[in-house]
Motif scaffolding. Structure first.
Motif, PDB file in Angstrom:
ATOM      1  N   TYR A  33       0.934  -1.291   0.083  1.00  0.00           N
ATOM      2  CA  TYR A  33       0.019   0.018   0.035  1.00  0.00           C
ATOM      3  C   TYR A  33       0.763   1.047   0.101  1.00  0.00           C
ATOM      4  O   TYR A  33       0.639   2.203  -0.629  1.00  0.00           O
ATOM      5  CB  TYR A  33      -1.022  -0.159   1.055  1.00  0.00           C
ATOM      6  N   TRP A  34       1.789   1.187   0.980  1.00  0.00           N
ATOM      7  CA  TRP A  34       2.511   2.508   0.935  1.00  0.00           C
ATOM      8  C   TRP A  34       3.599   2.871  -0.187  1.00  0.00           C
ATOM      9  O   TRP A  34       3.914   4.082  -0.433  1.00  0.00           O
ATOM     10  CB  TRP A  34       3.227   2.481   2.404  1.00  0.00           C
ATOM     11  N   GLU A  35       4.192   1.919  -0.660  1.00  0.00           N
ATOM     12  CA  GLU A  35       4.872   1.804  -1.866  1.00  0.00           C
ATOM     13  C   GLU A  35       3.964   2.450  -3.244  1.00  0.00           C
ATOM     14  O   GLU A  35       4.673   2.924  -4.154  1.00  0.00           O
ATOM     15  CB  GLU A  35       5.576   0.593  -2.446  1.00  0.00           C
ATOM     16  N   GLY A  36       2.578   2.121  -3.024  1.00  0.00           N
ATOM     17  CA  GLY A  36       1.794   2.616  -3.999  1.00  0.00           C
ATOM     18  C   GLY A  36       1.330   4.145  -4.042  1.00  0.00           C
ATOM     19  O   GLY A  36       0.748   4.660  -4.798  1.00  0.00           O
ATOM     20  N   GLN A  37       1.627   4.588  -2.825  1.00  0.00           N
ATOM     21  CA  GLN A  37       1.231   5.980  -2.586  1.00  0.00           C
ATOM     22  C   GLN A  37       2.370   7.138  -3.397  1.00  0.00           C
ATOM     23  O   GLN A  37       3.438   6.966  -3.166  1.00  0.00           O
ATOM     24  CB  GLN A  37       1.146   6.359  -1.036  1.00  0.00           C
ATOM     25  N   ALA A  38       1.306   8.345  -3.729  1.00  0.00           N
ATOM     26  CA  ALA A  38       2.051   9.411  -4.113  1.00  0.00           C
ATOM     27  C   ALA A  38       2.863  10.072  -3.343  1.00  0.00           C
ATOM     28  O   ALA A  38       4.105  10.744  -3.431  1.00  0.00           O
ATOM     29  CB  ALA A  38       1.305  10.106  -5.270  1.00  0.00           C
ATOM     30  N   GLU A  39       2.309  10.350  -2.219  1.00  0.00           N
ATOM     31  CA  GLU A  39       3.042  11.181  -1.114  1.00  0.00           C
ATOM     32  C   GLU A  39       2.781  10.320   0.238  1.00  0.00           C
ATOM     33  O   GLU A  39       1.557   9.740   0.365  1.00  0.00           O
ATOM     34  CB  GLU A  39       2.189  12.511  -0.844  1.00  0.00           C
ATOM     35  N   ILE A  40       3.856  10.303   1.068  1.00  0.00           N
ATOM     36  CA  ILE A  40       3.627   9.475   2.321  1.00  0.00           C
ATOM     37  C   ILE A  40       3.610  10.207   3.584  1.00  0.00           C
ATOM     38  O   ILE A  40       4.311  11.168   3.883  1.00  0.00           O
ATOM     39  CB  ILE A  40       5.036   8.377   2.406  1.00  0.00           C
ATOM     40  N   ASP A  41       2.616   9.728   4.496  1.00  0.00           N
ATOM     41  CA  ASP A  41       2.221  10.546   5.968  1.00  0.00           C
ATOM     42  C   ASP A  41       3.643   9.895   6.651  1.00  0.00           C
ATOM     43  O   ASP A  41       3.248   8.797   7.132  1.00  0.00           O
ATOM     44  CB  ASP A  41       1.199  10.325   6.267  1.00  0.00           C
ATOM     45  N   PRO A  42       4.292  10.651   7.032  1.00  0.00           N
ATOM     46  CA  PRO A  42       5.483  10.108   7.989  1.00  0.00           C
ATOM     47  C   PRO A  42       5.158   9.753   9.329  1.00  0.00           C
ATOM     48  O   PRO A  42       6.021   9.148  10.024  1.00  0.00           O
ATOM     49  CB  PRO A  42       6.780  11.253   8.030  1.00  0.00           C
ATOM     50  N   LEU A  43       3.970  10.412   9.817  1.00  0.00           N
ATOM     51  CA  LEU A  43       3.649   9.899  11.119  1.00  0.00           C
ATOM     52  C   LEU A  43       2.740   8.720  11.024  1.00  0.00           C
ATOM     53  O   LEU A  43       2.279   8.398  12.087  1.00  0.00           O
ATOM     54  CB  LEU A  43       2.746  11.166  11.529  1.00  0.00           C
ATOM     55  N   ALA A  44       2.432   8.064  10.238  1.00  0.00           N
ATOM     56  CA  ALA A  44       1.493   7.075   9.982  1.00  0.00           C
ATOM     57  C   ALA A  44       2.432   5.805  10.535  1.00  0.00           C
ATOM     58  O   ALA A  44       3.596   5.573  10.540  1.00  0.00           O
ATOM     59  CB  ALA A  44       1.126   6.428   8.661  1.00  0.00           C
ATOM     60  N   HIS A  45       1.592   5.088  11.501  1.00  0.00           N
ATOM     61  CA  HIS A  45       2.385   3.990  12.247  1.00  0.00           C
ATOM     62  C   HIS A  45       3.198   3.128  11.165  1.00  0.00           C
ATOM     63  O   HIS A  45       4.341   2.725  11.446  1.00  0.00           O
ATOM     64  CB  HIS A  45       1.312   3.128  13.029  1.00  0.00           C
ATOM     65  N   ALA A  46       2.664   2.581  10.051  1.00  0.00           N
ATOM     66  CA  ALA A  46       3.214   1.772   9.284  1.00  0.00           C
ATOM     67  C   ALA A  46       4.621   2.207   8.675  1.00  0.00           C
ATOM     68  O   ALA A  46       5.751   1.546   8.555  1.00  0.00           O
ATOM     69  CB  ALA A  46       2.344   1.194   8.029  1.00  0.00           C
ATOM     70  N   VAL A  47       4.455   3.373   8.437  1.00  0.00           N
ATOM     71  CA  VAL A  47       5.589   4.151   7.591  1.00  0.00           C
ATOM     72  C   VAL A  47       6.627   4.384   8.785  1.00  0.00           C
ATOM     73  O   VAL A  47       7.807   4.256   8.398  1.00  0.00           O
ATOM     74  CB  VAL A  47       5.270   5.413   7.103  1.00  0.00           C
ATOM     75  N   GLN A  48       6.368   4.593   9.918  1.00  0.00           N
ATOM     76  CA  GLN A  48       7.399   4.856  11.176  1.00  0.00           C
ATOM     77  C   GLN A  48       8.132   3.250  11.196  1.00  0.00           C
ATOM     78  O   GLN A  48       9.224   3.193  11.477  1.00  0.00           O
ATOM     79  CB  GLN A  48       6.936   5.188  12.264  1.00  0.00           C
ATOM     80  N   ALA A  49       7.149   2.212  11.135  1.00  0.00           N
ATOM     81  CA  ALA A  49       7.874   0.989  11.241  1.00  0.00           C
ATOM     82  C   ALA A  49       8.683   0.757  10.077  1.00  0.00           C
ATOM     83  O   ALA A  49       9.761   0.176  10.258  1.00  0.00           O
ATOM     84  CB  ALA A  49       6.768  -0.053  11.342  1.00  0.00           C
ATOM     85  N   ILE A  50       8.258   0.968   8.828  1.00  0.00           N
ATOM     86  CA  ILE A  50       9.213   0.714   7.690  1.00  0.00           C
ATOM     87  C   ILE A  50      10.516   1.538   8.002  1.00  0.00           C
ATOM     88  O   ILE A  50      11.587   1.120   7.594  1.00  0.00           O
ATOM     89  CB  ILE A  50       8.517   1.302   6.482  1.00  0.00           C
ATOM     90  N   ALA A  51      10.342   2.806   8.356  1.00  0.00           N
ATOM     91  CA  ALA A  51      11.678   3.722   8.448  1.00  0.00           C
ATOM     92  C   ALA A  51      12.728   3.012   9.614  1.00  0.00           C
ATOM     93  O   ALA A  51      13.648   2.998   9.177  1.00  0.00           O
ATOM     94  CB  ALA A  51      11.130   4.996   8.986  1.00  0.00           C
ATOM     95  N   ARG A  52      11.732   2.412  10.762  1.00  0.00           N
ATOM     96  CA  ARG A  52      12.914   1.810  11.632  1.00  0.00           C
ATOM     97  C   ARG A  52      13.554   0.939  11.012  1.00  0.00           C
ATOM     98  O   ARG A  52      14.385   0.340  11.373  1.00  0.00           O
ATOM     99  CB  ARG A  52      11.924   1.417  12.829  1.00  0.00           C
TER     100      ARG A  52
END
Length: 161
Positions: A33-52
């Protein structure tokens, strides 16, 4: 940051979506899902987990720059304060208007399972409305008030028009 950036980073490390999801503690559909997004919300739980999982650190300052296009430090801090104040207002509004389970003791002795009135702790049946006077003094006071009320009503009705 975009979903393409996430995908590029994942492919550079030689990870599949399932590998990244496993490292981040997510389902692989979240990564998809997040790889398909044009813009990513860096405060989203999944995005923070991916960043970690990538070893990145996402700060609220980055979020302010992304959301508000802010570059200088003072305006950046003001934007962060504005964002978190709005989030706090939304959370308080939800708390005030939320409906909880009443829980009052019913005649059967079980807790009431009805939802409360918005912003209250009890339902419409257990909202604290009086069930009448409890003491002899209270009973006498109510009886006198009723006697006077009905006497007035009778007098008004009997008066010629």
């Amino acid at each position: 940051m975009t979903g393409d950036d996430l995908k590029r980073e994942r492919l550079e490390r030689g990870w599949s979506q399932r590998d990244l999801a496993r490292r981040a503690g997510l389902h692989h559909r979240s990564v998809q899902y997040w790889e398909g997004q044009a813009e990513i919300d860096p405060l989203a739980h999944a995005v923070q987990a991916i960043a970690r999982a990538f070893g990145w650190r996402v700060s609220p300052h980055h979020y302010a720059r992304v959301r508000y296009g802010v570059l200088d430090r003072e305006a950046e801090l003001a934007a962060i304060d504005h964002y978190f104040a709005g989030a706090l207002r939304r959370r308080l509004r939800r708390m005030v208007n939320r409906r909880v389970i009443c829980g009052a003791k019913t005649r059967k002795g079980t807790p009431c399972r009805a939802k409360s009135e918005p912003g209250r702790k009890r339902c419409r049946f257990h909202g604290g409305k009086s069930t009448g006077p409890r003491t002899p003094k209270g009973v006498a006071r109510i009886a006198e008030a009723q006697r006077l009320r009905w006497a007035r009503w009778r007098a008004e009705r009997a008066a010629p028009e």
